[in-house]
Design a protein around this motif. Structure first.
Motif, PDB file in Angstrom:
ATOM      1  N   PRO B  56     -23.940  40.524  54.444  1.00 32.99           N
ATOM      2  CA  PRO B  56     -25.174  40.197  55.163  1.00 32.99           C
ATOM      3  C   PRO B  56     -25.167  40.582  56.638  1.00 32.99           C
ATOM      4  O   PRO B  56     -26.176  41.057  57.159  1.00 32.99           O
ATOM      5  N   ILE B  57     -24.014  40.393  57.307  1.00 34.03           N
ATOM      6  CA  ILE B  57     -23.978  40.699  58.741  1.00 34.03           C
ATOM      7  C   ILE B  57     -24.256  42.178  58.940  1.00 34.03           C
ATOM      8  O   ILE B  57     -25.064  42.582  59.780  1.00 34.03           O
ATOM      9  N   ALA B  58     -23.573  43.004  58.132  1.00 31.98           N
ATOM     10  CA  ALA B  58     -23.790  44.443  58.247  1.00 31.98           C
ATOM     11  C   ALA B  58     -25.236  44.777  57.914  1.00 31.98           C
ATOM     12  O   ALA B  58     -25.905  45.493  58.665  1.00 31.98           O
ATOM     13  N   GLY B  59     -25.745  44.245  56.791  1.00 31.58           N
ATOM     14  CA  GLY B  59     -27.114  44.548  56.384  1.00 31.58           C
ATOM     15  C   GLY B  59     -28.107  44.186  57.472  1.00 31.58           C
ATOM     16  O   GLY B  59     -28.990  44.973  57.823  1.00 31.58           O
ATOM     17  N   GLY B  60     -27.953  42.995  58.027  1.00 39.06           N
ATOM     18  CA  GLY B  60     -28.883  42.524  59.047  1.00 39.06           C
ATOM     19  C   GLY B  60     -28.827  43.372  60.299  1.00 39.06           C
ATOM     20  O   GLY B  60     -29.856  43.811  60.820  1.00 39.06           O
ATOM     21  N   LEU B  61     -27.611  43.630  60.778  1.00 41.70           N
ATOM     22  CA  LEU B  61     -27.501  44.355  62.042  1.00 41.70           C
ATOM     23  C   LEU B  61     -27.891  45.819  61.903  1.00 41.70           C
ATOM     24  O   LEU B  61     -28.452  46.406  62.828  1.00 41.70           O
ATOM     25  N   ALA B  89     -34.546  40.731  56.609  1.00 46.74           N
ATOM     26  CA  ALA B  89     -34.533  41.298  55.255  1.00 46.74           C
ATOM     27  C   ALA B  89     -33.151  41.858  54.932  1.00 46.74           C
ATOM     28  O   ALA B  89     -32.564  41.533  53.896  1.00 46.74           O
ATOM     29  N   GLY B  90     -32.597  42.668  55.859  1.00 50.26           N
ATOM     30  CA  GLY B  90     -31.277  43.248  55.636  1.00 50.26           C
ATOM     31  C   GLY B  90     -30.216  42.183  55.428  1.00 50.26           C
ATOM     32  O   GLY B  90     -29.336  42.305  54.577  1.00 50.26           O
ATOM     33  N   PHE B  91     -30.315  41.123  56.212  1.00 58.26           N
ATOM     34  CA  PHE B  91     -29.360  40.018  56.106  1.00 58.26           C
ATOM     35  C   PHE B  91     -29.416  39.396  54.705  1.00 58.26           C
ATOM     36  O   PHE B  91     -28.392  39.191  54.053  1.00 58.26           O
ATOM     37  N   ILE B  92     -30.618  39.136  54.236  1.00 55.21           N
ATOM     38  CA  ILE B  92     -30.741  38.493  52.919  1.00 55.21           C
ATOM     39  C   ILE B  92     -30.285  39.441  51.793  1.00 55.21           C
ATOM     40  O   ILE B  92     -29.652  39.005  50.836  1.00 55.21           O
ATOM     41  N   PHE B  93     -30.575  40.749  51.941  1.00 54.31           N
ATOM     42  CA  PHE B  93     -30.071  41.694  50.929  1.00 54.31           C
ATOM     43  C   PHE B  93     -28.558  41.521  50.755  1.00 54.31           C
ATOM     44  O   PHE B  93     -28.018  41.731  49.682  1.00 54.31           O
ATOM     45  N   GLY B  94     -27.903  41.147  51.849  1.00 57.75           N
ATOM     46  CA  GLY B  94     -26.448  41.042  51.841  1.00 57.75           C
ATOM     47  C   GLY B  94     -25.916  39.985  50.895  1.00 57.75           C
ATOM     48  O   GLY B  94     -24.723  39.955  50.603  1.00 57.75           O
ATOM     49  N   PHE B  95     -26.786  39.111  50.404  1.00 57.19           N
ATOM     50  CA  PHE B  95     -26.294  38.095  49.472  1.00 57.19           C
ATOM     51  C   PHE B  95     -26.002  38.676  48.101  1.00 57.19           C
ATOM     52  O   PHE B  95     -25.482  37.999  47.229  1.00 57.19           O
ATOM     53  N   ALA B  96     -26.306  39.960  47.930  1.00 60.07           N
ATOM     54  CA  ALA B  96     -25.888  40.624  46.698  1.00 60.07           C
ATOM     55  C   ALA B  96     -24.417  41.042  46.799  1.00 60.07           C
ATOM     56  O   ALA B  96     -23.807  41.434  45.812  1.00 60.07           O
ATOM     57  N   TYR B  97     -23.853  40.945  48.019  1.00 58.32           N
ATOM     58  CA  TYR B  97     -22.494  41.428  48.304  1.00 58.32           C
ATOM     59  C   TYR B  97     -21.457  40.837  47.365  1.00 58.32           C
ATOM     60  O   TYR B  97     -20.714  41.548  46.702  1.00 58.32           O
ATOM     61  N   LYS B  98     -21.431  39.487  47.273  1.00 61.57           N
ATOM     62  CA  LYS B  98     -20.397  38.855  46.474  1.00 61.57           C
ATOM     63  C   LYS B  98     -20.753  38.869  44.991  1.00 61.57           C
ATOM     64  O   LYS B  98     -19.892  38.750  44.141  1.00 61.57           O
ATOM     65  N   ASN B  99     -22.063  39.021  44.714  1.00 63.59           N
ATOM     66  CA  ASN B  99     -22.505  38.852  43.345  1.00 63.59           C
ATOM     67  C   ASN B  99     -22.459  40.113  42.487  1.00 63.59           C
ATOM     68  O   ASN B  99     -22.682  40.055  41.297  1.00 63.59           O
TER      69      ASN B  99
END
Ligand SMILES: Nc1ncnc2c1ncn2[C@@H]1O[C@H](COP(=O)(O)OP(=O)(O)OP(=O)(O)O)[C@@H](O)[C@H]1O
Ligand SMILES: Nc1ncnc2c1ncn2[C@@H]1O[C@H](COP(=O)(O)OP(=O)(O)OP(=O)(O)O)[C@@H](O)[C@H]1O
Ligand SMILES: [Mg+2]
Ligand SMILES: [Mg+2]
Lengths: 277, 185, 572
Positions: B56-61, B89-99
């Motif tokens: 998420p951090i990467a996606g958001g930034l 939006a980018g930050f929330i996309f990052g919640f796919a990271y672990k899943n």
């Protein structure tokens, strides 16, 4: 699509001499000041101020022509849409109604709407010269140091520096890849059908992204090997010393920022300047 | 194990270079939509991919920096409300990271569905809530207008992130197959 | 007895997390302070992995299983963090664009100091001092796009020297440098070694280029094991290089062709030290025996380039009045220093950029108004970096892409793709994902994807950069094969061996002008030309000189003819 990131040019003006940190702080203070206020007198004042600075920093019209066109298109679209969607918004803000022109149905022009929309246009417009001054007079090398200076964690600030460093490389890669795909018969013009445009875009984006992913690995190794992220703090080679001019600039900006807040609280009693009551 | 908010040097580099590609796509690689005067931003497909790979951090930034710098180049100053929404939006996309296990080469039916649900949630929150609210608070824009604009943006960006993002992730997963299981001949 | 080793591997093995077998096995190696060591081995043998173990990227950045011990300055390496190791070992990586993270030279050199939170005045002082050592002090404000490859390399070197490390580790420092710049790089490394007495480790494929200056020992790695650890003299006189697909110095090859038994007492590791007494006689008689190949018939002109001038920005001409002819069935090289305009020339020929002045004729047809796509049927371009061309995940799809975009019927596509796969030796991998291929195989996929469009001319930009000798030979053999099938081949290259061995003719570019268009053997023996265009004279020429053979150029030409004969007999 050749774009230079910051068309920063090395000339010597009092504005160029300021440290990047000062300029960033001033930019933020002044931007927030105009964003907060809906007082057209105050906004006109800041605008005048920023035009003077623009003059002082010897920025040429040719450097910013393109930006101005983009902004004008945006402002006009926004003004038309606002009127179409909420012709009575001014009335609801200022609480009075002085009709100027009857158009048809609910579309009537009021003095309140005119004031609201003019203020808004000016408000947007006054931010632009501030941004332009910051971009065109700040050495990109100093940018990351300045971000760190206003409290952004240094790792994030360094990420921005990497963006500036590698954007030209990526732009050139993109050009190469797109030419190579065209040579294999990819149709890049508007002739392509809608569905195939998504596909065509992918044929260029995929190699671009995958070669970048490889690069990420080698760059991060190189940075690890040179001790990036070792300490809680880091210094910056290109950080400028803070001098008298910097204090003056920051003082002035704080003053304007305070004005914005104080005018709202003590003179207008709200963010809006209301001449109708 | 993967942690959502861990920031390594690699994350930082991914943010820097990801934002550079984001800028390029955001300014130059738009797919015109059938509706006149609108276009699909391929850049949101990119932020979805990077968010899924780096968190998420990467996606958001990536979206925040990329969008802010593109605005600055084109308009002279960032449009903060939309820049922040892009970041959210980018930050929330990052919640796919672990899943998802896309870096192990797995990206199939269920993963695709999960990624797209997360992606749509992210776009809805960003464009239907964050962007309009900020527009109202910062710029005192009319309520009607900003929510209509937000709805259109949410729809368009869900389609770009969905189509481009899914295709990119599929392509990425395909490059990952067999690795690890590969032995020398 | 010597001092204690600064680096010591004891029964050391390493296995990458995702690999089924160890990449390094049973490594026992001692390196003493002040030594200068060269590490060679085929691609994929584990050289970089060994480097990663020393600088701490293993286990810091790469997961895996370590067995045995590695001591660095008496510390157990795996118990240290990478930051501590980076104060002892400075690493210069192969990819100079990846290593150059700063926006300017000064910032990049300062990077390690910034991370150490060094005070800004002290930092500026140190940077200036170190920049002087590598002769970059006048360019502190330059950005990476304004620098040549060699200047970037110098910057990288300075960037690790600010830390006053004990060990300098170079992973392929010469890749992508033009020959003269590569030579300078080796000289800089050697000077710094002599002046500071640091321990220096160099990983490199270009053995002959590194041996331009002395090294103490050479370590050969094959399949993850150390198979030789000896002095340069011993190594070049043994058969180890040949057996492991590492290229020996060219003059050694010539000696062997002449039937001379190369022995370490002849000091063969360097031409200057080579004892000539037993060499001169057999070499001269060998040279006289070589037959000239028959003259080839005149061939028609396939491409005629006339007065081509081009500039990206309308100010500086990158190509300046370029004129030359290419004949049907040619195989030629375009050479010249970094930034001379070679890649730009290729782009203009393919229509990626349009010339400002001049004409290009295909046979007698002016192709000025042809689009990129139309020109692609005549001239195909294979770019240097295969990753920039590959956009599909399966080999078959990648090669078929160009045909599909041209709406060729699917049955015909199948036929053509299969034929090309066969020619390129890729048929066994038809169902493989491209990601499972090695760099050299990927390169062949990109060549195949151009070949399938059946262009009459193929331009290859740096076809062999970063490849080991084995893959290099594989690619070049394959190109010779398609050349015999009638495809005209133009190669842009920094590899003087390649030019010498495979392309009879070479065009030399300098600042956008053609300064020579002649036989490869002449280009590489003309001192004036060589220094102007940043090339490097071949060691064969010096060998001839040392052997008192009068016509050095003829000697080089005869070597080429002989070599070609050897290749042809090997093929049958
Ligand atoms: N991160 C990694 N994960 C898994 N395997 C790896 C990794 N890096 C390298 N390898 C494998 O280890 C082997 C040795 O690789 P290494 O990079 O050390 O070779 P090298 O001798 O430096 O080759 P080259 O000359 O091509 O650079 C190869 O088979 C490679 O596939
Ligand atoms: N797309 C571009 N836009 C502007 N300038 C360019 C572009 N590509 C190359 N140049 C400039 O043109 C000059 C020639 O570059 P070119 O890539 O043709 O050199 P080269 O001979 O291929 O060098 P090398 O051996 O390093 O590959 C260089 O000074 C380079 O900076
Ligand atoms: Mg290697
Ligand atoms: Mg080139």
């Amino acid at each position: 699509m050749k774009i230079k990131l910051f068309s920063y040019n090395v000339i010597d003006t009092p504005i160029h001499r300021l440290s990047g940190l000062t300029k960033l702080a001033c930019f933020l203070l002044l931007t927030f000041a105009v964003m907060f206020s809906y007082d057209i007198r105050f906004i006109l004042f800041v605008m005048l101020f920023s035009f003077i600075i623009l003059k002082v920093s010897k920025i040429k019209f040719s450097q910013i022509k393109l930006m101005i066109i983009y902004v004008l298109i945006f402002l006009i679209t926004n003004a038309i849409l606002t009127f179409l969607f909420e012709p009575e918004y001014g009335v609801s803000i200022y609480g009075t109604r002085h009709e100027v022109l009857r158009i048809f149905g609910r579309y009537n022009l009021t003095q309140e709407q005119l004031l609201y929309q003019t203020t808004k246009v000016l408000k947007y417009a006054s931010v632009i010269p501030l941004g332009i001054i910051f971009l065109l007079t700040t050495n990109p090398s100093e940018f990351a140091a300045s971000l760190n200076g206003v409290g952004i964690p240094y790792k994030v600030a360094y990420a921005v520096s990497l963006t500036l460093r590698y954007f030209p490389d990526i732009q050139r890669d993109y050009q190469n890849i797109s030419q190579a795909q065209q040579a294999r018969g990819l149709e890049m013009s508007k002739k392509a059908k809608f569905g195939s445009r998504f596909k065509n875009a992918l044929l260029i984006i995929i190699p671009l992204i995958f070669s970048t992913l490889d690069r990420i690995e080698s760059i991060s190794n190189a940075m690890d090997l040179r001790g990036f992220g070792k300490l809680k703090k880091r210094t910056w080679y290109s950080k400028k010393k803070i001098e008298t001019g910097d204090y003056v600039a920051i003082g002035l900006s704080v003053l304007i920022f305070a004005m914005s807040i104080l005018i709202s609280i003590f003179i207008n009693g709200s963010r809006f300047f209301n001449p109708f009551i | 194990m993967k942690k959502y908010f861990e920031v390594s040097t690699k994350t930082i580099v991914a943010i820097g270079l990801g934002a550079a590609i984001f800028m390029l796509l955001f300014m130059f690689v738009k797919v015109p939509s059938p509706v006149p005067e609108t276009s699909f931003q391929t850049a949101y497909g990119l932020s979805a991919l990077f968010a899924t790979l780096f968190g998420p951090i990467a996606g958001g930034l990536i979206a925040f920096i990329g969008h802010a710098l593109s605005d600055a180049i084109q308009y002279g100053s960032p449009w903060w409300s939309w820049v922040i929404a892009s970041g959210v939006a980018g930050f929330i996309f990052g919640f796919a990271y672990k899943n998802t296990k896309v870096d192990e080469g797995e990206f199939k039916g269920k993963d695709i569905l999960r990624f797209n649900i997360i992606q749509v949630i992210g776009n809805v929150i960003a464009w239907l809530i964050v962007a309009p609210l900020l527009d109202i608070i910062i710029y005192a824009e009319p309520v009607n207008l900003v929510f209509t604009q937000g709805a259109i943006a949410a729809l368009m960006n869900s389609i770009s992130a969905g189509v481009i993002g899914t295709l990119l992730l599929l392509a990425y997963a395909a490059t990952r197959t067999k690795k690890g299981s590969l032995t020398k001949k | 007895m010597r001092q204690k080793p600064i680096i010591e591997f004891i029964d050391y093995s390493f296995q990458y997390f995702s690999q089924a077998e160890p990449t390094l096995e049973d490594i026992n190696l001692k390196i003493y302070p002040g030594e200068k060591i060269l590490i060679v081995g085929p691609s994929g043998s584990g050289k970089s992995t060994l480097g990663h173990c020393i600088n701490g990227l293993i286990p810091f950045a790469y997961e895996g299983e370590i067995k045995g011990t590695l001591k660095i300055k008496d510390l157990i390496a795996k118990e240290q963090d990478i930051f501590l190791l980076s104060k002892i070992v400075g690493t210069v990586l192969q990819d100079s664009d990846g290593q150059f993270v700063g926006l300017t030279v000064g910032e990049d050199i300062a990077f390690a100091l910034e991370n150490d939170n060094v005070n800004i005045h002290k930092m500026h002082d140190t940077v200036r001092k170190v920049a002087e050592m590598v002769d970059m002090d006048k360019l502190l404000k330059s950005s990476p796009f304004e620098l040549s490859g060699g200047q970037k390399q110098r910057t990288s070197l300075a960037g690790v020297m600010v830390d006053d490390v004990d060990v300098l580790l170079f992973d392929e420092p010469l890749a992508n440098l033009d020959p003269a710049t590569g030579k300078t790089a080796i000289e800089i490394i050697d000077d710094i070694h002599k002046r500071t007495n640091k321990t220096v480790l160099i990983i490199e494929h270009r053995l002959e280029d590194v041996l331009h200056r002395d090294v103490d020992r050479i370590i050969v790695i094959a399949d993850g094991r150390i198979i030789a650890d000896m002095t340069p003299d011993e190594l070049v006189s043994s058969s180890i290089l040949f057996e492991n697909g590492i290229r020996e110095p060219l003059y050694i090859t010539a000696l062997k062709y002449a039937g001379i038994n190369v022995h370490k007492d002849m000091h063969p590791s360097h031409l200057d030290t080579l004892k000539m007494d037993t060499v001169i006689q057999p070499l001269t008689s060998w040279y006289k025996r070589i037959e000239k190949p028959q003259k080839q018939d005149e061939k028609p002109n396939i491409l005629k380039v006339e007065n081509l001038t081009f500039s990206y920005d309308g100010k500086r001409n990158i190509l300046d009045d370029v004129t030359f002819d290419i004949y049907e069935g040619d195989m030629i090289s375009i050479v010249g220093k970094n930034g001379a305009g070679k890649s730009t020339l290729a782009k203009v020929l393919c229509g990626f950029e349009n010339q400002d002045l001049g004409n290009i004729y295909y046979y007698s047809e002016n192709i000025k108004d042809k689009s990129i796509k139309e020109r692609a049927e005549i001239i195909g371009l294979v770019m240097q970096n295969p990753n920039q061309m590959i956009s599909k995940s399966l080999i078959y799809d990648e090669i078929a892409l160009g045909l599909r975009l041209r709406n060729v019927p699917e049955e015909e596509i199948k036929e053509r793709v299969e034929k090309v796969l066969e020619v390129c030796g890729l048929s066994p991998f038809i169902d493989w994902p491209i990601s499972a291929l090695s760099y050299g195989q990927k390169k062949r996929v990109t060549i195949a994807s151009i070949l399938v469009l059946e262009p009459k001319i193929i331009i290859l930009d740096e076809p062999t950069a970063g490849q080991d000798y084995h893959h290099y030979t594989e690619i070049m053999k394959f190109l010779e094969k398609i050349n015999k099938m009638g495809v005209t081949i133009i190669m842009i290259t920094h590899d003087m061996h390649l030019m010498l061995e495979y392309t009879p003719r070479a065009i030399v570019l300098l600042d956008g002008k053609v300064i020579a268009d002649t036989k490869a053997s002449i280009v590489l023996t003309d001192t004036d030309l060589v220094s102007k265009a940043n090339l490097k004279e071949t060691s064969l020429y010096y060998l001839a000189e040392k052997a008192k053979i009068e016509d050095g150029t003829l000697f080089v030409q005869r070597f080429i003819d002989y070599e070609k004969g050897v290749r042809e007999t090997n093929e049958d």
